[in-house]
Design a protein around this motif. Structure first.
Motif, short mmCIF file in Angstrom:
data_model
loop_
_atom_site.label_atom_id
_atom_site.label_comp_id
_atom_site.label_asym_id
_atom_site.label_seq_id
_atom_site.Cartn_x
_atom_site.Cartn_y
_atom_site.Cartn_z
N LYS A 228 0.83 -1.20 0.00
CA LYS A 228 0.00 0.00 0.00
C LYS A 228 0.86 1.26 0.00
O LYS A 228 0.60 2.22 -0.73
CB LYS A 228 -0.94 0.01 1.21
CG LYS A 228 -1.85 1.22 1.27
CD LYS A 228 -2.76 1.17 2.49
CE LYS A 228 -3.65 2.41 2.56
NZ LYS A 228 -4.55 2.38 3.76
N ALA A 229 1.92 1.24 0.82
CA ALA A 229 2.83 2.38 0.86
C ALA A 229 3.50 2.59 -0.49
O ALA A 229 3.66 3.72 -0.95
CB ALA A 229 3.88 2.17 1.96
N MET A 230 3.90 1.50 -1.14
CA MET A 230 4.55 1.62 -2.44
C MET A 230 3.57 2.13 -3.49
O MET A 230 3.96 2.88 -4.40
CB MET A 230 5.13 0.26 -2.85
CG MET A 230 6.05 0.33 -4.06
SD MET A 230 7.48 1.42 -3.82
CE MET A 230 7.59 2.19 -5.45
N ASP A 231 2.32 1.76 -3.37
CA ASP A 231 1.31 2.27 -4.30
C ASP A 231 1.15 3.78 -4.15
O ASP A 231 1.00 4.50 -5.14
CB ASP A 231 -0.03 1.57 -4.05
CG ASP A 231 -1.10 2.06 -5.01
OD1 ASP A 231 -0.97 1.83 -6.22
OD2 ASP A 231 -2.09 2.68 -4.54
N ILE A 232 1.18 4.27 -2.91
CA ILE A 232 1.11 5.71 -2.67
C ILE A 232 2.32 6.40 -3.30
O ILE A 232 2.19 7.45 -3.94
CB ILE A 232 1.02 6.02 -1.17
CG1 ILE A 232 -0.27 5.46 -0.58
CG2 ILE A 232 1.10 7.52 -0.91
CD1 ILE A 232 -0.34 5.51 0.94
N TYR A 233 3.51 5.80 -3.10
CA TYR A 233 4.72 6.36 -3.70
C TYR A 233 4.57 6.43 -5.22
O TYR A 233 4.95 7.43 -5.85
CB TYR A 233 5.93 5.49 -3.33
CG TYR A 233 7.27 6.11 -3.69
CD1 TYR A 233 8.03 6.75 -2.72
CD2 TYR A 233 7.77 6.06 -4.98
CE1 TYR A 233 9.26 7.32 -3.03
CE2 TYR A 233 8.99 6.63 -5.32
CZ TYR A 233 9.73 7.25 -4.33
OH TYR A 233 10.94 7.82 -4.65
N LYS A 234 4.01 5.39 -5.79
CA LYS A 234 3.84 5.34 -7.25
C LYS A 234 2.91 6.45 -7.73
O LYS A 234 3.14 7.05 -8.79
CB LYS A 234 3.28 3.97 -7.65
CG LYS A 234 3.28 3.69 -9.14
CD LYS A 234 2.87 2.25 -9.42
CE LYS A 234 2.96 1.94 -10.91
NZ LYS A 234 2.61 0.51 -11.18
N GLN A 235 1.88 6.76 -6.93
CA GLN A 235 0.98 7.86 -7.28
C GLN A 235 1.72 9.19 -7.26
O GLN A 235 1.52 10.04 -8.14
CB GLN A 235 -0.19 7.89 -6.31
CG GLN A 235 -1.14 6.70 -6.44
CD GLN A 235 -2.25 6.76 -5.41
OE1 GLN A 235 -3.05 7.69 -5.39
NE2 GLN A 235 -2.29 5.77 -4.52
N TYR A 236 2.57 9.38 -6.27
CA TYR A 236 3.40 10.60 -6.23
C TYR A 236 4.31 10.67 -7.45
O TYR A 236 4.40 11.69 -8.13
CB TYR A 236 4.27 10.60 -4.97
CG TYR A 236 3.67 11.21 -3.73
CD1 TYR A 236 3.75 12.59 -3.50
CD2 TYR A 236 3.05 10.43 -2.76
CE1 TYR A 236 3.25 13.16 -2.34
CE2 TYR A 236 2.54 10.99 -1.60
CZ TYR A 236 2.63 12.35 -1.39
OH TYR A 236 2.12 12.91 -0.26
N GLN A 237 5.00 9.56 -7.71
CA GLN A 237 6.03 9.56 -8.74
C GLN A 237 5.46 9.76 -10.14
O GLN A 237 6.15 10.22 -11.04
CB GLN A 237 6.83 8.25 -8.66
CG GLN A 237 8.31 8.39 -8.97
CD GLN A 237 8.61 8.33 -10.46
OE1 GLN A 237 7.91 7.65 -11.20
NE2 GLN A 237 9.65 9.04 -10.91
N ALA A 238 4.18 9.48 -10.31
CA ALA A 238 3.53 9.66 -11.61
C ALA A 238 3.51 11.12 -12.04
O ALA A 238 3.36 11.43 -13.23
CB ALA A 238 2.10 9.11 -11.56
N PHE A 239 3.68 12.04 -11.09
CA PHE A 239 3.69 13.47 -11.41
C PHE A 239 5.11 13.97 -11.72
O PHE A 239 5.30 15.16 -11.94
CB PHE A 239 3.12 14.29 -10.25
CG PHE A 239 1.64 14.09 -10.03
CD1 PHE A 239 0.71 14.72 -10.86
CD2 PHE A 239 1.18 13.27 -9.03
CE1 PHE A 239 -0.64 14.53 -10.68
CE2 PHE A 239 -0.18 13.09 -8.83
CZ PHE A 239 -1.11 13.72 -9.66
#
Length: 421
Positions: A228-239
């Motif tokens: 879940k934490a990595m998914d949040i990071y992935k959402q950030y990194q998409a920007f």
């Protein structure tokens, strides 16, 4: 830990087990140590000029003794410190990275400072103090620590029509989206291997990076909370257009931000100075705010990285060393660290000091409500040795692997490192 960016490394095996049995040759009161000299090891960049000046003067006035700060380099410090603490005449007081303290405590190299903590640190934030303890005992005292905040470009946010700072993660993502659509700036510069930001996200999801199995510590990277934490990071990194296989120091993200076309970075407060040094014109455009969490009531989880002060267990001047710590970690001098460097306040009484440093003020809410560290076990230090396998995990997920598959690929390496201690 230097500015929260230096990975903890394994304590050298040469450190012998020593009892915390040192004593002072002089137990006199004020001015009773006249003519003596206390040796304090600090890491390069840790002791700011004004703090050092006032602590030295106060120490001499109270004790009659002088303090000699010996600056050490981070490169190779583990072996050097391990050797020094095992000798008959070690440095009296040493700076130790907060995630490294448990390893030295386990080796028996540090004096118990429980009584001193009760005297001067009753109101310290528990998140700060947790990393100064081992097996329920106080083997060090927290000196300074900091956590990441959003450092943003006010001019770019104004170009995007953003007037209010985000209070939730979704609001932050909407702000990034507005920057992407309405300006030519990169909304967020976030490389794929900003490991300590990711560690903060795992703290926010309640994840444990290790677990006990068969009496041994093993990887817990496959836990759904880590995913879940990595998914949040992935959402950030998409920007971000930053490389997925680099960290925030390659190149220095503050220098990227300094070019003036980056909406924000997830940064330590002191990185503003790096940006201004690279481009003085950006000074008035820099702002800070707390990294928002899922709800407005609780900020995003953050890694609280910094350093502790410890007294050598074999030291012959332990009473004088404790007098130094009483002075160095007084509210006045802790406040100076907050104002001068921008470190996060470790007690409510330092709130006014934080007002003088916007980065520290932005860091404080998360430190109080959402902060934590890497696993506080001696074995963890080896995991972060270069190359850190968790960084490879992060890159793999960002490149399309599922968190479960990426975790499986590196868990054997993490387990091997944990087993070496």
């Amino acid at each position: 830990m230097k500015r929260g960016l230096i990975a903890a490394t394994a304590v050298a095996g040469m450190l012998v087990s020593v009892a915390a049995c040192g004593s002072s040759d002089n137990k006199a009161g004020a001015d009773g140590y006249k003519g003596q000299k206390l040796t304090v090891w600090v890491m390069s960049g840790s002791n700011p000029a004004e703090w050092t000046k006032q602590v030295s003067a106060q120490f001499k006035k109270k004790t009659g003794a002088t303090v000699e700060f010996k600056v050490q380099q981070w490169n190779g410090i583990q072996q050097k410190l391990s050797t020094a603490l095992s000798e008959d005449t070690p440095p009296d007081v040493v700076e130790i990275g907060n995630t490294q303290t448990a390893a030295y405590a386990k080796a028996g190299a540090l004096a118990d400072l429980g009584d001193l903590k009760k005297d001067i640190g009753a109101d310290w934030n528990a998140s700060f103090n947790k990393a100064a303890m081992a097996d329920g005992k106080q083997y060090a005292l927290p000196w300074y620590a900091g956590n990441r905040v959003v450092m943003y470009n006010k001019k770019i946010w104004a170009e995007a029509g953003l007037k209010d700072l985000p209070q939730t993660r979704n609001q932050l993502f909407k702000a990034f989206d507005a920057i992407k659509k309405k300006t030519d700036a990169e909304p967020l510069y976030l490389p794929g291997q900003n490991w300590y930001f990711f560690d903060g996200l795992t703290i926010g999801t309640g994840a444990d990076l290790v677990k006990k199995s068969g009496g041994k510590w093993v990887s817990n990277l496959g836990d759904p909370k880590v995913s879940k934490a990595m998914d949040i990071y992935k959402q950030y990194q998409a920007f971000s257009d930053a490389p997925k296989n680099k960290d925030e120091a390659t190149p220095q993200q503050a220098e990227v931000f300094a070019k003036g076309r980056t909406g924000a970075v997830i940064a330590m407060g002191y990185e503003a100075k790096t940006a201004i040094a690279a481009n003085p014109k950006i000074k008035d455009d820099i702002g800070f705010f707390t990294i928002p969490g899922e709800t407005a009531a609780k900020p995003e989880g953050v890694f609280l990285g910094g350093s502790n002060f410890a007294v050598a267990g074999m030291g012959k001047n332990q009473d004088l060393a404790k007098e130094f710590l009483r002075i160095a970690l007084s509210k006045k001098n802790d406040g100076q660290m907050v104002k001068e460097v921008g470190w996060t306040p470790k007690s409510p009484d330092l709130a006014d000091a934080a007002k003088g440093n916007p980065a520290a003020a932005a860091a404080a809410p998360a430190a109080e409500k959402s902060a934590g560290t890497t696993p506080l076990i001696p074995q963890w230090a080896a995991v972060e040795n270069v190359p850190n396998p968790i960084k490879n995990y992060m890159t793999a997920v960002l490149n399309g692997k599922t968190p479960a598959a990426a975790a499986k690929d590196i868990e054997s390496e993490i387990n091997a490192r944990l087993a070496k201690q």
